[in-house]
Design a protein around this motif. Structure first.
Motif, PDB file in Angstrom:
ATOM      1  N   PHE A 109     -16.402  -3.538  -1.831  1.00 35.46           N
ATOM      2  CA  PHE A 109     -15.334  -2.538  -1.772  1.00 35.46           C
ATOM      3  C   PHE A 109     -14.889  -2.168  -3.183  1.00 35.46           C
ATOM      4  O   PHE A 109     -14.762  -0.987  -3.528  1.00 35.46           O
ATOM      5  N   ARG A 110     -14.684  -3.191  -3.996  1.00 34.31           N
ATOM      6  CA  ARG A 110     -14.211  -2.968  -5.368  1.00 34.31           C
ATOM      7  C   ARG A 110     -15.238  -2.140  -6.163  1.00 34.31           C
ATOM      8  O   ARG A 110     -14.878  -1.191  -6.863  1.00 34.31           O
TER       9      ARG A 110
ATOM     10  N   THR B 293       0.828  -1.202   0.000  1.00 34.66           N
ATOM     11  CA  THR B 293       0.000   0.000   0.000  1.00 34.66           C
ATOM     12  C   THR B 293       0.864   1.254   0.000  1.00 34.66           C
ATOM     13  O   THR B 293       0.576   2.222  -0.707  1.00 34.66           O
TER      14      THR B 293
ATOM     15  N   ALA C 194      -8.213  -0.090   2.245  1.00 37.40           N
ATOM     16  CA  ALA C 194      -8.249  -1.440   1.679  1.00 37.40           C
ATOM     17  C   ALA C 194      -7.485  -2.450   2.533  1.00 37.40           C
ATOM     18  O   ALA C 194      -7.790  -3.643   2.513  1.00 37.40           O
TER      19      ALA C 194
ATOM     20  N   THR D 227      -7.728 -10.613  -4.064  1.00 43.76           N
ATOM     21  CA  THR D 227      -7.948  -9.170  -4.157  1.00 43.76           C
ATOM     22  C   THR D 227      -6.917  -8.474  -5.032  1.00 43.76           C
ATOM     23  O   THR D 227      -7.139  -7.344  -5.471  1.00 43.76           O
TER      24      THR D 227
ATOM     25  N   TYR E  81     -10.821  -4.281   2.135  1.00 38.25           N
ATOM     26  CA  TYR E  81     -10.753  -5.105   0.930  1.00 38.25           C
ATOM     27  C   TYR E  81      -9.810  -6.313   1.077  1.00 38.25           C
ATOM     28  O   TYR E  81     -10.225  -7.467   0.992  1.00 38.25           O
ATOM     29  N   HIS E  82      -8.536  -6.048   1.310  1.00 43.20           N
ATOM     30  CA  HIS E  82      -7.553  -7.134   1.384  1.00 43.20           C
ATOM     31  C   HIS E  82      -7.785  -8.036   2.600  1.00 43.20           C
ATOM     32  O   HIS E  82      -7.487  -9.235   2.557  1.00 43.20           O
TER      33      HIS E  82
END
Length: 591
Positions: free
Chosen positions: A231-232, A95, A155, A506, A159-160
């Motif tokens: 999220f995506r 990130t 994320a 992801t 997400y991740h």
């Protein structure tokens, strides 16, 4: 043993998940990332921007080196808690790297045409001009740098994290399976091998056990899938992206017209494969194939298992006529402990190849149990490793090829072995079994992968409106399988969406169609290689070296002289497989 079945990770970082060497490396990467981020102010000169691009490429290699090591640790032992904890750190560093790229891309996007032309003409950037142009264009379609940075930060624990939850849950699964008169607890990977058994009763029991096991965990996996997809989709909406295929197509550097031409050609040819499926059902003594029968091997007389050593020698021998350099590389990789092949409990399912750019090496993970399918997997992953090897001395940005062309080298290697095995088989039943395996591989790309693509496309459209229940996910999955297989099967797998890791990854969205692209693209390359003989070796290497530096359409035009947006190329590739279907039908005509 000339070819060790357990890989060597100590030569990368000694000490496994508690490696002091690795800990120090990760700390140093943290410092280097922080220094690089601090060096990029609100304003930068073109010289400073040039230096930043060189520096971030080094950090790309460092983060890749570390994340590849952690991937290997978590794969070889799903109970290694120390290794699992490192996953969060790897995501954090990735990130940070992404955020720094965001700052650099913002400057690239803000350059005038005159400044850009001056900048990109610098000799030190000559190897990455395509990649920088690509990033300059992409940044114009994203949110502001600060918004993208915030999204990347969120994320990590959003997400991740959902992907990590899925991986951890699968790693803990112990699936009851009765075998040899006693109940055993199998990992997901071990159960998958039972699904590929030559004994139909074992496959039936494995399929039943698999559905029960994944249905039991379905509520959890429905949550992970719904939330990572949510999220995506929210990020896409914020960017103003309506088409869920926009990102995967951009990642794979291909046009939607190319994807449409490929699937359209496959769909038109599917009826020609139904007769193969019907004949295989007859040979197995069933009215219709079940899903677990589609890739089942045909029985042959005697012992048909191939030892690991035999498989290694076989692969090296058959690679050599096509490419002595590929054969030499393969022998070194097998000899030097790049492969984790041992069949033991505690390993994650599946297989992969991961590269260590600073070491200029790769590592291959699989569970080898002596089947033809295992031999194919080993050849496949060695193709991946060779691809990375051909790019190892190029600029880091020019090594980052997309998944669709990544599958080209691996599938090319797998095709060499499959074709060679059929041709040299002496016994008719062995030849028939190998030929069946070869055709069944194409069904995986044409039908299994197509089902995944149909499911994921429809799932994301439905997910725009609401969360989907387990029942709805099962229904979507079975519907996609029926369509992809032309409703030719007796049974399907409604929980496949839960059992297939690729839906929960992801890092790359739509982890499916690139496989089919790579398979058919590799057939085009294989056809050219057969015609040219060893003179094609250097052309093949040149093609691989261009895979990270142009679109697939340009790559195909330059090296193969074909138009990927036309059905003609795809039909010619499919025709090669239809030859195998015809041969299979002829050999089994009186059976």
């Amino acid at each position: 043993m000339r070819y060790p079945e357990v890989w060597d990770l100590d030569s990368i970082f000694k000490g496994g998940s508690k490696s002091e060497e690795f800990i120090q490396f990760v700390r140093e990467t943290d410092y280097l990332l922080a220094d690089l981020a601090e060096s990029i102010g609100d304003e930068v000169t073109l010289d400073q921007l040039e230096n930043a691009i060189h520096s971030i490429q080094l950090q790309m290699q460092r983060t890749r080196q570390a994340s590849a090591f952690v991937s290997c640790l978590t794969a070889q032992d799903v109970k290694d808690k120390e290794a699992t904890l490192w996953l969060g750190k790897m995501t954090e560093q990735a990130t940070k790297l992404q955020n720094i790229w965001g700052m650099i891309e913002d400057f690239l996007g803000g350059l005038s045409v005159e400044q850009w032309n001056d900048f990109i003409s610098r000799p030190s950037l000559s190897g990455v001009t395509f990649n920088l142009e690509e990033r300059r264009m992409q940044v114009k379609e994203k949110l502001s740098p600060n918004e993208e940075k915030l999204a990347a930060q969120l994320a990590i624990d959003g997400y991740h994290a959902w992907g990590n939850v899925y991986n951890a849950a699968v790693g803990r699964m112990q699936i009851p399976f009765e075998e040899d008169g006693q109940e055993k607890l199998l990992s997901a990977g071990q159960l998958q091998n039972r699904l590929n058994s030559s004994d139909r009763s074992i496959r039936e029991c494995a399929a039943e056990a698999s559905e029960k096991a994944w249905q039991k965990e379905a509520d959890l996996f429905a949550s992970t899938l719904n939330h990572l997809a949510g999220f995506r989709l929210n990020l896409y909406e914020a960017r103003g992206w309506d088409n869920v295929l926009k990102e995967p197509l951009a990642i794979n550097r291909m046009k939607e017209e190319t994807l449409d031409a490929m699937w359209s050609s496959i769909t038109e040819n599917k009826p020609k494969f139904y007769r193969f499926m019907e004949r295989k059902a007859q040979l197995l003594g069933v009215n219709k194939l079940a899903l677990h029968d589609v890739h089942a091997p045909l029985s042959v007389e005697g012992d048909t298992t191939i030892s690991y050593e035999e498989a290694c020698d076989l692969i090296i021998r058959h690679f050599k006529p096509f490419s002595p350099k590929l054969a030499s590389f393969t022998e070194g990789a097998l000899r030097d402990g790049w492969i984790e092949a041992e069949d033991r409990a505690g390993k994650r399912p599946g297989g992969f190849c991961t590269s260590f750019p600073l070491s200029k090496q790769s590592r291959i993970f699989m569970t080898y149990d002596g089947t033809i399918a295992n031999v194919a997997t080993l050849a496949h992953e060695l193709g991946h490793a060779y691809h990375s090897h051909c790019l190892k001395d190029m600029d880091p940005l020019a090594q980052r090829y997309a998944m669709n062309v990544a599958e080209t080298a691996s599938t090319f290697a797998e095709t060499i072995i499959a074709d060679a095995l059929v041709k040299e088989a002496q016994a008719e039943d062995v030849k028939l079994s190998l030929l069946e395996n070869k055709v069944s591989r194409s069904l995986a790309f044409f039908m299994n992968i197509h089902a995944r693509f149909l499911f994921e496309t429809r799932f994301y459209e439905a997910r725009k409106e609401k969360l989907l229940s387990v029942v709805e996910l099962n229904s979507l999955m079975e519907e996609a399988q029926k369509e992809a297989y032309g409703n030719q099967l007796a049974t399907y797998s409604p929980t496949f969406w839960a059992s297939k890791l690729h839906f929960h990854i992801t890092g790359v969205p739509f982890y499916n169609f690139p496989y089919t692209f790579g398979f058919l693209f590799s057939l085009g390359i294989y056809k050219k290689a057969r015609e040219a003989g060893r003179s094609f070796e250097d052309d093949y290497i040149a093609l691989l070296q261009d895979t990270a530096s142009m679109t697939v359409e340009d790559l195909a035009k330059k090296h193969l002289g074909v138009d990927l947006t036309s059905k003609e190329f795809w039909q010619e590739a499919i025709d090669l497989i239809l030859v195998d279907v015809d041969e299979f039908m002829e050999l089994t005509r009186d059976k």
